[in-house]
Structure formats: structure tokens, C-alpha cells
Design a protein around this motif. Structure first.
Motif, PDB file in Angstrom:
ATOM      1  N   UNK A  48       0.817  -1.266   0.032  1.00 50.32           N
ATOM      2  CA  UNK A  48      -0.091  -0.071  -0.134  1.00 50.32           C
ATOM      3  C   UNK A  48       0.861   1.219  -0.046  1.00 50.32           C
ATOM      4  N   UNK A  49       0.638   1.986  -1.077  1.00 53.09           N
ATOM      5  CA  UNK A  49       1.683   3.240  -1.068  1.00 53.09           C
ATOM      6  C   UNK A  49       1.220   4.267  -0.028  1.00 53.09           C
ATOM      7  N   UNK A  50       0.248   4.587   0.443  1.00 48.55           N
ATOM      8  CA  UNK A  50      -0.194   5.362   1.555  1.00 48.55           C
ATOM      9  C   UNK A  50       0.591   5.015   2.786  1.00 48.55           C
ATOM     10  N   UNK A  51       0.751   3.876   3.051  1.00 48.47           N
ATOM     11  CA  UNK A  51       1.606   3.629   4.326  1.00 48.47           C
ATOM     12  C   UNK A  51       3.040   3.143   4.086  1.00 48.47           C
ATOM     13  N   UNK A  52       3.480   3.360   2.951  1.00 44.16           N
ATOM     14  CA  UNK A  52       4.872   3.124   2.597  1.00 44.16           C
ATOM     15  C   UNK A  52       5.854   4.124   3.418  1.00 44.16           C
ATOM     16  N   UNK A  53       6.980   3.807   3.475  1.00 47.70           N
ATOM     17  CA  UNK A  53       8.104   4.950   4.053  1.00 47.70           C
ATOM     18  C   UNK A  53       9.404   4.756   3.546  1.00 47.70           C
ATOM     19  N   UNK A  54       9.609   4.011   2.405  1.00 48.20           N
ATOM     20  CA  UNK A  54      10.693   4.010   1.837  1.00 48.20           C
ATOM     21  C   UNK A  54      10.793   3.745   0.372  1.00 48.20           C
ATOM     22  N   UNK A  55      11.564   4.317  -0.354  1.00 48.42           N
ATOM     23  CA  UNK A  55      11.665   4.247  -1.980  1.00 48.42           C
ATOM     24  C   UNK A  55      12.919   3.994  -2.163  1.00 48.42           C
ATOM     25  N   UNK A  56      12.767   2.998  -3.315  1.00 45.34           N
ATOM     26  CA  UNK A  56      14.059   2.490  -3.938  1.00 45.34           C
ATOM     27  C   UNK A  56      14.164   3.347  -5.264  1.00 45.34           C
ATOM     28  N   UNK A  57      15.236   4.155  -5.455  1.00 45.43           N
ATOM     29  CA  UNK A  57      15.319   5.105  -6.503  1.00 45.43           C
ATOM     30  C   UNK A  57      16.611   4.439  -7.298  1.00 45.43           C
ATOM     31  N   UNK A  58      16.333   4.396  -8.581  1.00 40.69           N
ATOM     32  CA  UNK A  58      16.931   3.692  -9.663  1.00 40.69           C
ATOM     33  C   UNK A  58      17.395   4.649 -10.695  1.00 40.69           C
ATOM     34  N   UNK A  83       6.967  17.599  -3.829  1.00 40.26           N
ATOM     35  CA  UNK A  83       8.003  18.218  -3.711  1.00 40.26           C
ATOM     36  C   UNK A  83       9.207  17.197  -3.458  1.00 40.26           C
ATOM     37  N   UNK A  84       8.952  16.226  -2.730  1.00 41.95           N
ATOM     38  CA  UNK A  84      10.234  15.127  -2.712  1.00 41.95           C
ATOM     39  C   UNK A  84      10.403  14.418  -3.919  1.00 41.95           C
ATOM     40  N   UNK A  85       9.385  14.083  -4.445  1.00 40.33           N
ATOM     41  CA  UNK A  85       9.527  13.062  -5.779  1.00 40.33           C
ATOM     42  C   UNK A  85      10.040  13.980  -7.018  1.00 40.33           C
ATOM     43  N   UNK A  86       9.738  15.322  -6.977  1.00 37.79           N
ATOM     44  CA  UNK A  86      10.074  16.257  -7.946  1.00 37.79           C
ATOM     45  C   UNK A  86      11.724  16.507  -7.808  1.00 37.79           C
ATOM     46  N   UNK A  87      11.814  16.524  -6.478  1.00 36.15           N
ATOM     47  CA  UNK A  87      13.499  16.940  -6.016  1.00 36.15           C
ATOM     48  C   UNK A  87      14.423  15.691  -6.346  1.00 36.15           C
ATOM     49  N   UNK A  88      13.850  14.571  -6.084  1.00 31.23           N
ATOM     50  CA  UNK A  88      14.483  13.343  -6.497  1.00 31.23           C
ATOM     51  C   UNK A  88      14.732  13.000  -8.017  1.00 31.23           C
ATOM     52  N   UNK A  89      14.020  13.786  -8.896  1.00 36.47           N
ATOM     53  CA  UNK A  89      14.009  13.677 -10.228  1.00 36.47           C
ATOM     54  C   UNK A  89      13.090  12.465 -10.971  1.00 36.47           C
ATOM     55  N   UNK A  90      12.070  11.896 -10.034  1.00 31.85           N
ATOM     56  CA  UNK A  90      11.373  10.740 -10.227  1.00 31.85           C
ATOM     57  C   UNK A  90      10.598  10.933 -11.712  1.00 31.85           C
ATOM     58  N   UNK A  91      10.692  10.079 -12.614  1.00 29.84           N
ATOM     59  CA  UNK A  91       9.966  10.058 -13.647  1.00 29.84           C
ATOM     60  C   UNK A  91       9.016   8.918 -13.872  1.00 29.84           C
ATOM     61  N   UNK A  92       9.280   7.886 -13.090  1.00 25.70           N
ATOM     62  CA  UNK A  92       8.287   6.757 -13.137  1.00 25.70           C
ATOM     63  C   UNK A  92       8.061   6.206 -11.746  1.00 25.70           C
ATOM     64  N   UNK A 106       0.383  12.591  -7.884  1.00 24.34           N
ATOM     65  CA  UNK A 106       1.670  12.042  -8.485  1.00 24.34           C
ATOM     66  C   UNK A 106       1.673  12.377  -9.950  1.00 24.34           C
ATOM     67  N   UNK A 107       0.434  11.816 -10.561  1.00 24.37           N
ATOM     68  CA  UNK A 107       0.380  12.110 -12.133  1.00 24.37           C
ATOM     69  C   UNK A 107       0.195  13.671 -12.601  1.00 24.37           C
ATOM     70  N   UNK A 108      -0.299  14.509 -11.350  1.00 22.29           N
ATOM     71  CA  UNK A 108      -0.309  16.054 -11.840  1.00 22.29           C
ATOM     72  C   UNK A 108       1.157  16.540 -11.786  1.00 22.29           C
ATOM     73  N   UNK A 109       2.182  15.698 -11.150  1.00 28.12           N
ATOM     74  CA  UNK A 109       3.634  16.253 -11.160  1.00 28.12           C
ATOM     75  C   UNK A 109       4.298  15.640 -12.627  1.00 28.12           C
ATOM     76  N   UNK A 110       3.529  15.234 -13.572  1.00 24.04           N
ATOM     77  CA  UNK A 110       3.947  14.464 -14.688  1.00 24.04           C
ATOM     78  C   UNK A 110       4.942  13.245 -14.470  1.00 24.04           C
ATOM     79  N   UNK A 111       4.481  12.427 -13.220  1.00 23.15           N
ATOM     80  CA  UNK A 111       5.286  11.341 -12.840  1.00 23.15           C
ATOM     81  C   UNK A 111       4.351  10.241 -13.549  1.00 23.15           C
ATOM     82  N   UNK A 112       5.018   9.282 -14.341  1.00 23.59           N
ATOM     83  CA  UNK A 112       4.000   8.106 -14.702  1.00 23.59           C
ATOM     84  C   UNK A 112       4.031   7.298 -13.601  1.00 23.59           C
TER      85      UNK A 112
END
Length: 150
Positions: A48-58, A83-92, A106-112
């Protein structure tokens, strides 16, 4: 009787189908680069995304995972999330189940967004990096076309 998941399945495949077609061409030219985030719980995709606390960024370049790092985040702070997702440069962003408010942000930030994915994080990341659609073997239970509603 029509499977109630078939409309969902069509939408999911349509969204994923857009991604591999163009990058396959770019992979051949050696110009493809992308930053992907996956919600992580142990070695699996957080259910469940809503209760996640860690991202793997690749960082992916030419079908290869070049760099991986872990980043803490809190999806409950919606303003900070974008802000965080944009700062990390996440595209997907690949994740398990996700609420409508978070998916909209998330989709409003142009993240797939590729939701309702489950399984081993490394296997999912490897498949996606190679340009493969995240097919039925990676879909969460209840999201597969062959799952029947009781």
C-alpha cells in the motif's frame, strides 16, 4: 460472463504499453535514461503506497540499472510528497495499491504511475529496466485478468 477486472486490465496494459515502445527505439541508439522509484517493504514492493515509508530510487541507462539508493519519505504529507518526488527527479513510480488522492497528485507532477504491482523489488526493477511490461506475474492479487470476483 465478463471478468470485472478486464476494464482495469485494459487500462493498466494501455498505460504500460506506452512506455516500452519509444524507449526500445532509444535503447538501440544508446540515449535512453530514466529515474524510477519503487515503494519498498523488506525486499518486496510495499503493498500500500499510502503507508509506505521507503523508496528505492534507480537510475536506468540503456536497459541497465546504473545506480540505486534508498530514500525515506512520508506519503501522508501530501504537499511534501510532490516536492520530494520532484526533487529526487522521479519520472516513473511503481507501487502497490494507492489511494485516489495520491495517484492524482503524482500524475499531476507528470510522473508516470504504475500501480497495483507486487513482488520482489529487484525482479520488478530488472524487468522494467529492460523495457518489459510489468505483466500478470507482477500484478497484485485481485488485479489479474484471471482473478475472479467472489
Amino acid at each position: 460472463m465478463k471478468n470485472p477486472n478486464s476494464d482495469f486490465q485494459s487500462l493498466l496494459w494501455a498505460n504500460q504499453g506506452e512506455r516500452p515502445s519509444l524507449p526500445r527505439q532509444l535503447f538501440k541508439k544508446g540515449k535512453f535514461r530514466m529515474k524510477v522509484a519503487i515503494t519498498v517493504w523488506d525486499e518486496k514492493i510495499s503493498p500500500v503506497f499510502d503507508s509506505a515509508h521507503k523508496l528505492l530510487i534507480a537510475d536506468i541507462k540503456n536497459e541497465k540499472i546504473k545506480k540505486m539508493s534508498y530514500q525515506s519519505f512520508n506519503p501522508q504529507f501530501e504537499a511534501r510528497l510532490t516536492e520530494d518526488l520532484s526533487h529526487f527527479g522521479i519520472e516513473v513510480l511503481i507501487c502497490g495499491a494507492i489511494s485516489e488522492i495520491h495517484s492524482t497528485l503524482i500524475e499531476a507532477c507528470a510522473i508516470k504511475l504504475i500501480p497495483f504491482i507486487g513482488g520482489n523489488v529487484n525482479q520488478v526493477l530488472e524487468a522494467y529496466a529492460k523495457g518489459n511490461p510489468l505483466g500478470p506475474s507482477f500484478l497484485m492479487p485481485g488485479c489479474r485478468e484471471d482473478d475472479s470476483m467472489v
